[in-house]
Motif scaffolding. Structure first.
Motif, short mmCIF file in Angstrom:
data_model
loop_
_atom_site.label_atom_id
_atom_site.label_comp_id
_atom_site.label_asym_id
_atom_site.label_seq_id
_atom_site.Cartn_x
_atom_site.Cartn_y
_atom_site.Cartn_z
N ALA B 122 0.84 -1.20 0.00
CA ALA B 122 0.00 0.00 0.00
C ALA B 122 0.87 1.25 0.00
O ALA B 122 0.51 2.28 -0.58
N ASP B 123 2.05 1.17 0.63
CA ASP B 123 2.97 2.31 0.63
C ASP B 123 3.49 2.59 -0.78
O ASP B 123 3.70 3.74 -1.14
N ALA B 124 3.68 1.52 -1.56
CA ALA B 124 4.15 1.70 -2.93
C ALA B 124 3.10 2.46 -3.74
O ALA B 124 3.42 3.33 -4.55
N LEU B 125 1.84 2.11 -3.50
CA LEU B 125 0.75 2.79 -4.20
C LEU B 125 0.74 4.29 -3.84
O LEU B 125 0.56 5.14 -4.71
N LYS B 126 0.95 4.57 -2.58
CA LYS B 126 1.00 5.97 -2.14
C LYS B 126 2.13 6.72 -2.83
O LYS B 126 1.96 7.86 -3.27
N ILE B 127 3.28 6.08 -2.92
CA ILE B 127 4.42 6.72 -3.58
C ILE B 127 4.06 7.04 -5.03
O ILE B 127 4.41 8.10 -5.55
N ALA B 128 3.31 6.15 -5.67
CA ALA B 128 2.90 6.40 -7.06
C ALA B 128 1.97 7.61 -7.14
O ALA B 128 2.07 8.43 -8.04
N GLN B 129 1.07 7.71 -6.16
CA GLN B 129 0.15 8.86 -6.16
C GLN B 129 0.90 10.17 -5.93
O GLN B 129 0.54 11.20 -6.48
N GLN B 130 1.95 10.08 -5.10
CA GLN B 130 2.70 11.30 -4.77
C GLN B 130 3.68 11.71 -5.86
O GLN B 130 4.17 12.84 -5.86
N ASN B 131 3.98 10.77 -6.77
CA ASN B 131 4.97 11.07 -7.83
C ASN B 131 4.39 10.80 -9.20
O ASN B 131 4.86 9.92 -9.93
#
Ligand code: SF4
Lengths: 82, 389
Positions: B122-131
């Motif tokens: 889920a953290d990886a998904l967040k990183i994608a949303q932030q970048n």
């Protein structure tokens, strides 16, 4: 790699998210994989996701089995030493 | 911690161990394989071998997700970060595993690649949303426990309409690996790996249930006892296996009934079936090519599949020749059989994957094995420490 621990569900936030008590710290966890979750349930938490509920009755049964073994083991140990 | 402390009671552990000693027939050997790296870790951490009679021997299986990933898949992940310039998100244990030419994700990061350690997909998904301007790839590894979370994240990415997120899928299947070991020449023809029974995985089984093991009990006449990861769980499972073998039974029994049912987690299973399909064949470190032993992402999620999104080059890779990880993962060798163990190869400077992950047999031997003679560690650990799958 895969830490997994039993945690208690403190409150339900939405369909997919709950607040859990993790060793005294409250943290949001994903509970999308769990059906019929209720506050007070214990779940096995793995990489931020609850994998399954822990059944308190089955846990008690397993513990009782250890304890019975304990008595039986003692009895047999005593018999064996006679 | 509830459901942890009660299962670590030192006195009860000694009582169950005493019972095993009484029940084990001194005329025979009991060769039991714990499939899971989580069990391997628990066995050493709590000094269980010291509590067992000499004729009950634990053989360590291939159930360490970091250890079984073949080097060329790791090389490919490094290539994604270095050549394709993506943000590569990986579980922590994978970071230090040596790939070809001793390269690792950690070294790639030191050389400037954008490799990030995540606790959850889920953290990886967040990183994608932030970048949004960067490509973000989640390096997915693991058995049936980490697969449902990866599936959920793929569904979320679809719902969010992300165009910069993908998954490099390396999820593998436990039953296929057990079959492979039971079919191996070492077990069947050569007989150099005697296997009398299995301790079945804890957390994997919470997802897939106890049913998939019925086949091993019936077809190969090997008893299987699914066990939790606490020391009392493991000891009780050993006792149940000894008892089955004494009585000539080969059944699937469930010691971990507090979390494992026959069918497992139906919701998780159907989600996985909706998201992934079987690969014809997949390479495992130690086991070689194993048919139908891994998952790939279904066509519906093709846009989120790093293997379709990027042109990847799977070069054949050379393992460190002296590293015995392969044979150790098959249960044929023991970490002490490796010349590099504890000398050139330590957890600080690992030469093979089995020394990296805390679930790896070499790391378990190194961290706990050497102290066994001096102290028995059972149930003296802090109850807070988490356990692995
Ligand atoms: S000690 Fe190191 S080199 Fe030897 S088998 Fe284990 S991981 Fe490989």
């Amino acid at each position: 790699m895969c830490l997994a621990i039993p945690v208690r569900v403190e409150s339900l936030i939405d369909e997919e998210t709950a607040l859990a008590d993790i060793g005294g710290v409250k943290k949001e966890i994903n509970v999308a994989l769990i059906e019929d979750l209720a506050v007070g349930d214990y779940v096995i938490l793995h990489v931020g996701f609850a994998l399954n509920k822990i059944d308190p009755e089955e846990a008690a049964k397993t513990l009782a089995l250890f304890a019975e073994l304990d008595e039986a083991a003692q009895r047999e140990a005593i018999e064996a030493s006679l | 911690m509830k459901y942890v402390d009660e299962f670590r009671d030192g006195q009860l552990a000694r009582d169950i161990a005493a019972k095993i000693s009484i029940e084990a027939d001194p005329e025979r050997q009991y060769n039991l394989m714990e499939f899971c790296g989580g069990h391997t870790h628990a066995i050493f951490r709590y000094g269980i071998p010291d509590l067992l009679p000499d004729n009950v021997r634990m053989i360590h299986g291939p159930g360490c997700p970091v250890c079984v990933l073949p080097i060329n898949r790791l090389d490919t992940a490094i290539e994604l970060a270095v050549t394709h310039g993506v943000i590569l998100c990986s579980y922590g244990d994978m970071m230090r595993v040596p790939g070809s030419r001793k390269r690792s994700l950690l070294k790639a990061r030191a050389e400037g690649a954008d490799v990030r350690m995540v606790y959850s997909c889920a953290d990886a998904l967040k990183i994608a949303q932030q970048n949004p301007e960067r490509e973000v790839v989640f390096f997915a590894i693991g058995f049936e426990t980490t697969t449902p979370p990866t599936a959920l994240v793929l569904h979320q990415a679809e719902k969010l309409g992300l165009t910069n997120f993908s998954v490099f899928c390396n999820h593998v299947l436990t039953p296929a690996a057990i079959s492979n070991i039971l079919e191996s020449p070492e077990v069947r023809e050569l007989g150099i790996l005697p296997l009398d029974g299995f301790i079945g995985p804890a957390h994997v089984s919470t997802v897939i249930g106890s049913q998939p093991y019925d086949y091993f009990a019936e077809e190969y006449q090997k008893p299987v006892v699914i066990a939790g990861f606490e020391p009392l769980d493991v000891l009780q499972a050993i006792r149940m296996l000894v008892r089955q073998l004494n009585e000539g039974r080969a059944e699937v029994e469930n010691e971990f009934s507090r979390a494992v049912t026959p069918a497992g987690n139906e919701r998780a299973k159907s989600l996985v079936a909706d998201t992934f399909e079987l690969r014809r064949v997949f390479e495992w470190r130690g086991l070689g090519l194993v048919p139908y032993s891994a998952l790939k992402i279904k066509q519906r999620f093709a846009a989120f599949d790093a293997e379709r999104r990027f042109t990847l080059d799977y070069k054949s890779a050379q393992e460190n020749k002296a590293c015995e990880c392969g044979a150790i993962l098959r249960g044929v060798k023991n970490p002490r059989d490796c010349k590099l163990f504890g000398n050139q190869c330590t957890p600080e400077n690992p030469l093979g994957s089995c020394m990296v992950s805390s679930e790896g047999a070499c790391a378990a031997y190194y961290s706990y094995g050497r102290y066994q003679e001096r102290e028995r560690t059972i149930a003296t650990d802090s109850p807070q420490s988490p356990q692995s799958n």
